[in-house]
Design an enzyme around this catalytic site. Structure first.
Site, mmCIF file in Angstrom:
data_model
loop_
_atom_site.group_PDB
_atom_site.id
_atom_site.type_symbol
_atom_site.label_atom_id
_atom_site.label_comp_id
_atom_site.label_asym_id
_atom_site.label_seq_id
_atom_site.Cartn_x
_atom_site.Cartn_y
_atom_site.Cartn_z
ATOM 1 N N ASP A 67 -55.624 -42.235 -14.015
ATOM 2 C CA ASP A 67 -56.031 -42.936 -14.120
ATOM 3 C C ASP A 67 -55.578 -45.226 -13.628
ATOM 4 O O ASP A 67 -55.677 -46.137 -13.821
ATOM 5 C CB ASP A 67 -56.335 -44.578 -16.453
ATOM 6 C CG ASP A 67 -54.649 -44.542 -16.566
ATOM 7 O OD1 ASP A 67 -53.903 -44.115 -15.216
ATOM 8 O OD2 ASP A 67 -54.033 -45.102 -17.383
ATOM 9 N N ASN B 176 -53.226 -38.590 -16.746
ATOM 10 C CA ASN B 176 -54.973 -39.152 -16.979
ATOM 11 C C ASN B 176 -55.761 -39.490 -16.195
ATOM 12 O O ASN B 176 -56.898 -40.013 -16.375
ATOM 13 C CB ASN B 176 -54.308 -39.406 -18.163
ATOM 14 C CG ASN B 176 -54.335 -41.182 -17.577
ATOM 15 O OD1 ASN B 176 -53.757 -41.603 -17.178
ATOM 16 N ND2 ASN B 176 -53.407 -41.963 -19.234
ATOM 17 N N ASP C 104 -30.895 -54.337 -18.042
ATOM 18 C CA ASP C 104 -31.175 -54.772 -16.215
ATOM 19 C C ASP C 104 -30.372 -56.204 -17.174
ATOM 20 O O ASP C 104 -29.653 -57.077 -18.322
ATOM 21 C CB ASP C 104 -32.595 -55.208 -17.406
ATOM 22 C CG ASP C 104 -33.646 -56.230 -15.691
ATOM 23 O OD1 ASP C 104 -33.324 -55.942 -15.094
ATOM 24 O OD2 ASP C 104 -33.702 -56.926 -16.648
ATOM 25 N N ASP D 242 -49.703 -39.505 -12.277
ATOM 26 C CA ASP D 242 -50.211 -40.461 -12.824
ATOM 27 C C ASP D 242 -51.902 -38.652 -13.318
ATOM 28 O O ASP D 242 -52.261 -37.993 -12.895
ATOM 29 C CB ASP D 242 -51.467 -41.419 -12.128
ATOM 30 C CG ASP D 242 -52.697 -41.121 -12.765
ATOM 31 O OD1 ASP D 242 -52.541 -41.087 -13.918
ATOM 32 O OD2 ASP D 242 -53.365 -41.867 -12.548
ATOM 33 N N ASP E 274 -47.537 -42.012 -15.917
ATOM 34 C CA ASP E 274 -48.062 -42.064 -17.150
ATOM 35 C C ASP E 274 -46.412 -40.942 -18.095
ATOM 36 O O ASP E 274 -46.138 -39.907 -17.201
ATOM 37 C CB ASP E 274 -49.338 -41.915 -17.885
ATOM 38 C CG ASP E 274 -49.507 -41.085 -17.284
ATOM 39 O OD1 ASP E 274 -49.362 -39.947 -16.939
ATOM 40 O OD2 ASP E 274 -50.746 -40.685 -16.587
ATOM 41 N N GLU F 126 -20.028 -55.859 -10.738
ATOM 42 C CA GLU F 126 -18.661 -56.729 -10.861
ATOM 43 C C GLU F 126 -17.995 -55.394 -11.018
ATOM 44 O O GLU F 126 -18.508 -55.107 -12.646
ATOM 45 C CB GLU F 126 -19.139 -57.758 -11.958
ATOM 46 C CG GLU F 126 -19.678 -59.101 -10.906
ATOM 47 C CD GLU F 126 -19.184 -59.617 -10.072
ATOM 48 O OE1 GLU F 126 -18.301 -59.943 -9.927
ATOM 49 O OE2 GLU F 126 -19.614 -59.958 -9.014
HETATM 50 C C1 NOJ Z 1 -33.293 -56.956 -12.721
HETATM 51 C C2 NOJ Z 1 -34.428 -55.543 -12.611
HETATM 52 O O1 NOJ Z 1 -34.436 -54.787 -11.800
HETATM 53 C C3 NOJ Z 1 -36.126 -56.984 -12.357
HETATM 54 O O2 NOJ Z 1 -36.541 -55.756 -10.885
HETATM 55 C C4 NOJ Z 1 -36.656 -57.349 -13.256
HETATM 56 O O3 NOJ Z 1 -37.390 -58.323 -12.350
HETATM 57 C C5 NOJ Z 1 -35.621 -58.279 -13.694
HETATM 58 N N1 NOJ Z 1 -33.937 -57.696 -13.968
HETATM 59 C C6 NOJ Z 1 -35.783 -59.249 -14.686
HETATM 60 O O4 NOJ Z 1 -35.771 -58.540 -15.680
#
Ligand code: NOJ
Length: 595
Positions: free
Chosen positions: A32, A30, A206, A28, A36, A288
């Site tokens: 808060d 700044n 993701d 952190d 960041d 996978e």
């Molecule tokens: C996988 C991410 O690592 C997780 O933190 C997130 O909640 C879900 N995908 C949905 O984006």
């Protein structure tokens, strides 16, 4: 089992140790209470000295933070709490100047419901962005089918303004994009190019396996509801058979929502976008192997998640995992190992035994750094940060934990104290608490008196902090720094083949990393590794038990020259017919032919 590779043939992402930064919790700058880019820039020297070669940033984008940043409201922006785009550029530049690469999180499956695309999409049935998301009519007065969201509750949310349902695999605040619409692809590839143009080195993708759904929307045939499944999960937590049954039921429940056709073509398309730029990479949040494609045309890396799916990392478990994983990789594909991230319990807590946690944490790092493949570490792991169970549901920032709590209280009648424990167990706040920089108020993450976004684990006062560990040559942090150097200085540990020895041993794991699988036909004593490539063979011995062991290797014509040991040893050279190891010892020796 796999083909030897020379250091020269390897790309940066095969050689680097990656370090995951969770931006809200790293530094952190700044004051808060939220991490960041100012803080991250200040800590780049720390990361360089730690020895990591690449950073993966969990989402730094503007977000209502319903899923702690994984609900993105602008794919080309920077969350104001983290800084500005200029701050990001400065961070990237400063990282690159230190030889550290940076990859970003790319959330393809869904946006935030506050993303302008979704706000437009839900505004009317004939809005041009309507088809950017998955909208369907209801059936029989209810949702289009019986699908669940992976995060609880139904997967469909009714929108009264337009009289249709939209699909969300995760929270309803995270509507799924419709990847069958070419405009969606175009918009997302534009965002990808935006960051690549700025010089970002790649992406962690993701939730790749939920991008498509079965368009026919068949009902799932699971025999239980999702809350029942959660309940059973709780009861079966300690039984292997119970767990297996749950995995099966979960597969049936989400059969039409995960791993649907189209994924691999999409990944190939993304790969061609990324390949427009030299030297970039993709790593997928998936275990996978299929996502490697033919080894050259989809993701560069897919995590070896199966390795993590155990309560204890044992030699037998690791050998079986490696045997299966390495033999399944397509030619040219490169492994990728990890034991922790922002979704899983802290490595120190999860794989510790309560008595030898520190020794085990060292062994687990040694494992990551000596197995074949790119290692991913998670911030705070290097100082032994532990899970912090929260004391009250009002402290939770992870809405998954909140949902679990209310569901088990309201639908299963669980007493609140038990529900809290369960929410801590399934929720992810426990591993996302602020980094502990020093033994001072707020762990040195934020100034004294500032309320940090999640509480700081009070064990910063018991030496679980960077400042004290930096001053202590015996600390876990000093160990991390030493081990990372050892890996960098010994090409066999990066590029070498993996050959398992002592295949039946239950207490220790022994393997060779080297360009030649059989060291008896391997390098002579004079063929050092100074050239930085083929020629070096290392013996790795991880004694994962509290017993001493004397090992015999069938390598009579060789000795091992000490590269590293976690314990004081009698000399620099060891006889391979009788190598004695202390309890929990980590031993790495370079195999040399006797002269
Ligand atoms: C996988 C991410 O690592 C997780 O933190 C997130 O909640 C879900 N995908 C949905 O984006």
């Amino acid at each position: 089992m796999n083909t030897g590779t020379s250091m020269q043939e390897l790309e940066w992402w095969q050689k680097a140790v990656f370090y995951q930064i969770y931006p809200h919790s790293f530094a952190d700058g700044n004051g808060d209470g939220i991490g960041d880019f100012y803080g991250m820039i200040d800590r780049l020297d720390y990361l360089q000295e730690l020895g990591v070669g690449a950073l993966w940033l969990s989402p730094h984008y503007p977000s209502p933070f319903f899923d702690c940043g994984y609900d993105v409201a602008d794919y080309t922006g920077v969350a104001p709490e983290h800084g500005t785009l200029d701050d990001f550029k400065r961070f990237l530049n400063e990282a690159h100047q230190r030889g550290i690469r940076v990859i970003l999180d790319l959330v393809l499956n869904h946006t935030s419901d506050q993303h302008p695309w979704f706000i437009e999409s839900r505004s009317s049935r004939d809005n041009p962005k309507r088809d950017w998301y998955v909208w369907r009519d209801g059936k029989g007065g209810g949702p289009p089918n019986n699908w669940y969201s992976g995060f609880g509750g139904p997967a469909w949310e009714y929108d009264p303004a337009t009289g249709q349902y939209y699909y969300h695999y995760f929270f309803k605040q995270q509507p799924d994009l419709n990847w069958r619409n070419p405009e969606v692809k175009q918009a997302m590839w534009d965002a990808v190019r935006f960051w690549l143009d700025l010089g970002v080195d790649g992406f962690r993708l993701d939730a790749v396996n939920t991008i498509f759904e079965d368009p026919a929307l068949p009902d799932h045939a699971a025999e239980m509801s999702l809350p029942e499944l959660y309940h059973q999960a709780l009861q079966a937590a300690s039984s292997e058979a119970g767990q297996a049954q749950l995995v099966r039921q979960t597969e049936v429940m989400f059969q039409y929502q995960r791993e649907q056709p189209g994924m691999h073509e999409l990944m190939q398309e993304l790969r061609t976008v990324v390949d427009e730029y030299p030297d970039r990479m993709l790593v997928g949040e998936t275990g996978e192997i299929a996502y490697y494609g033919d080894g050259t045309n989809e993701l560069h890396l897919a995590f070896n998640f199966p390795l993590m799916k155990t309560t204890r990392i044992t030699p037998t478990w690791v050998r079986a995992n490696q045997q299966e994983r390495l033999s399944a990789l397509p030619p040219g594909a490169w492994p990728c190992n990890t034991l922790g991230n922002h979704d899983s319990p802290r490595v120190y807590s999860r794989y510790g035994d309560g008595q030898n946690d520190d020794a085990l944490a060292r062994l687990h790092l040694a494992l990551m750094l000596t197995l074949r493949g790119t290692p991913f570490l998670y911030n705070g792991e290097e100082i032994g940060m532990t899970d912090l169970p929260l004391e009250d549901i009002s402290q939770f920032r992870d809405n998954l934990g909140v949902w679990v709590y209310h569901t088990v209280v309201n639908e299963l009648g669980m007493p609140p104290a038990d529900a809290l424990a369960y929410a801590n167990y399934l929720g992810r706040d426990k591993c996302r608490t602020p980094m502990q920089w020093a033994n001072v108020p707020n762990g040195g993450f934020s100034p004294a008196g500032v309320r940090t976004w999640l509480p700081v684990n009070p064990n910063d006062a018991q030496s679980v902090n960077v400042a004290e560990q930096l001053d202590d040559p015996d600390s876990l942090l000093s160990f991390y720094r030493r081990m990372l150097r050892v890996r960098k200085q010994n090409p066999a540990l990066i590029a070498g083949d993996y050959t398992v020895l002592h295949e039946e041993a239950e207490d220790y794991l022994t393997f060779l990393r080297g360009s030649v699988a059989d060291p008896s036909t391997g390098p002579s004593a004079s063929s050092g590794h100074a050239s930085g490539q083929a020629g070096q063979t290392c013996l790795v011995v991880l004694n994962m038990s509290d017993q001493a062991h004397t090992l015999n290797f069938d390598l009579d014509a060789h000795t091992a020259e000490l590269v590293f040991s976690s314990h004081a040893r009698g000399g620099d050279s060891d006889d391979l017919s009788q190598l004695t190891l202390a309890p929990f010892e980590i031993y790495i020796g370079e195999i040399k032919r006797k002269t």
